[in-house]
Design a protein around this motif. Structure first.
Motif, short mmCIF file in Angstrom:
data_model
loop_
_atom_site.label_atom_id
_atom_site.label_comp_id
_atom_site.label_asym_id
_atom_site.label_seq_id
_atom_site.Cartn_x
_atom_site.Cartn_y
_atom_site.Cartn_z
N GLY A 231 -44.57 14.57 11.22
CA GLY A 231 -45.08 13.49 11.93
C GLY A 231 -44.95 12.09 11.42
O GLY A 231 -45.40 10.95 11.74
N MET A 232 -43.92 12.23 10.45
CA MET A 232 -43.62 10.81 9.69
C MET A 232 -42.53 10.33 10.27
O MET A 232 -41.55 11.08 10.81
CB MET A 232 -43.32 11.08 8.23
N GLY A 233 -42.13 9.17 10.27
CA GLY A 233 -40.91 8.48 10.75
C GLY A 233 -40.24 8.46 9.35
O GLY A 233 -40.86 8.04 8.42
N VAL A 234 -38.87 8.66 9.60
CA VAL A 234 -38.11 8.64 8.32
C VAL A 234 -36.74 7.79 8.78
O VAL A 234 -36.10 8.19 9.27
CB VAL A 234 -37.60 10.09 7.95
N GLU A 235 -36.72 6.94 7.95
CA GLU A 235 -35.35 5.94 7.93
C GLU A 235 -34.79 6.33 6.41
O GLU A 235 -35.34 5.72 5.71
CB GLU A 235 -35.66 4.62 8.31
N ALA A 236 -33.61 6.97 6.33
CA ALA A 236 -33.08 7.36 5.40
C ALA A 236 -31.48 6.88 5.22
O ALA A 236 -30.73 6.75 6.24
CB ALA A 236 -33.27 8.91 4.79
N GLY A 237 -31.08 6.64 3.89
CA GLY A 237 -29.62 5.93 3.77
C GLY A 237 -28.65 7.36 3.77
O GLY A 237 -27.51 6.95 3.64
N ALA A 238 -29.19 8.58 4.11
CA ALA A 238 -28.16 9.75 3.87
C ALA A 238 -29.06 10.84 4.97
O ALA A 238 -30.20 10.83 4.96
CB ALA A 238 -27.96 10.24 2.50
N ASP A 239 -28.29 11.76 5.45
CA ASP A 239 -28.88 12.48 6.13
C ASP A 239 -29.49 13.92 5.29
O ASP A 239 -30.40 14.53 5.84
CB ASP A 239 -27.78 13.56 6.98
N ARG A 240 -29.12 13.77 4.01
CA ARG A 240 -29.66 14.62 2.79
C ARG A 240 -30.51 14.04 1.69
O ARG A 240 -29.85 12.91 1.44
CB ARG A 240 -28.64 15.82 2.43
#
Length: 172
Positions: free
Chosen positions: A57-66
């Motif tokens: 249920g967290m939003g995740v903004e990441a600089g990479a897919d992994r």
């Protein structure tokens, strides 16, 4: 790695079992996920691709897919609480996979958290969440022990969510 960006000194400290710097609170929660190679592979993929956090249920903004060292990640809760982090290290071994991230400026806590999936000799798959932290914002300081109780509840819920995600792959 830009160590000066982290909000704590012991970057990588969760690698050391049982380590907790002075003034921080430890967390260690281990949850049985299931059994077998398929469960292990599914759990690892869900963990490495942020899928576990999103399913939680967290939003995740990441600089990479992994997850990978030096990848910046901002985790959000209810679109309001933002927690900027950076991946400190990853582990990809035949029976153990995971990563840890450390807090950056703006995170409500200060410290490090690791998520590790391992498969024991009998084939049992486990998720272990380990962390050390202390409040970094006025509201986490004001919440005191409630913040720590919530962190433990969240760590247990990560295990519950991952177990549910992996259930269709179970060899039980």
């Amino acid at each position: 790695m830009r160590l000066e960006d982290f909000t704590y000194d012991d970057v990588g400290g969760t690698r050391r079992g049982g380590f907790c710097p002075p003034g921080f609170h430890p967390l260690h929660v281990r949850t049985r996920i299931g059994e077998g190679e398929k469960v292990f592979r599914r759990a690892c993929e869900a963990l490495l691709t942020w899928e576990l956090h999103r399913e939680f249920g967290m939003g995740v903004e990441a600089g990479a897919d992994r997850a990978a060292p030096e990848v910046d990640v901002t985790v959000t809760l209810a679109g309001m609480l933002k927690a900027p982090c950076r991946v400190v290290y990853t582990v990809e071994e035949p029976r153990r996979v995971g990563w840890a991230y450390g807090t950056l400026a703006g995170h409500p806590e200060c410290g490090e958290e690791s998520f590790m999936v391992d498969r024991t000799g009998d084939g049992t798959v486990w998720l272990t969440v380990t962390a050390f932290s202390r409040p970094a914002k006025w509201y986490t300081r004001a919440a005191g022990p409630t913040t720590r109780a919530l962190q433990h509840a969240y760590a247990r819920r990560y295990g519950t969510v991952l177990r549910r995600m992996c259930a269709p792959y179970s060899e039980d």
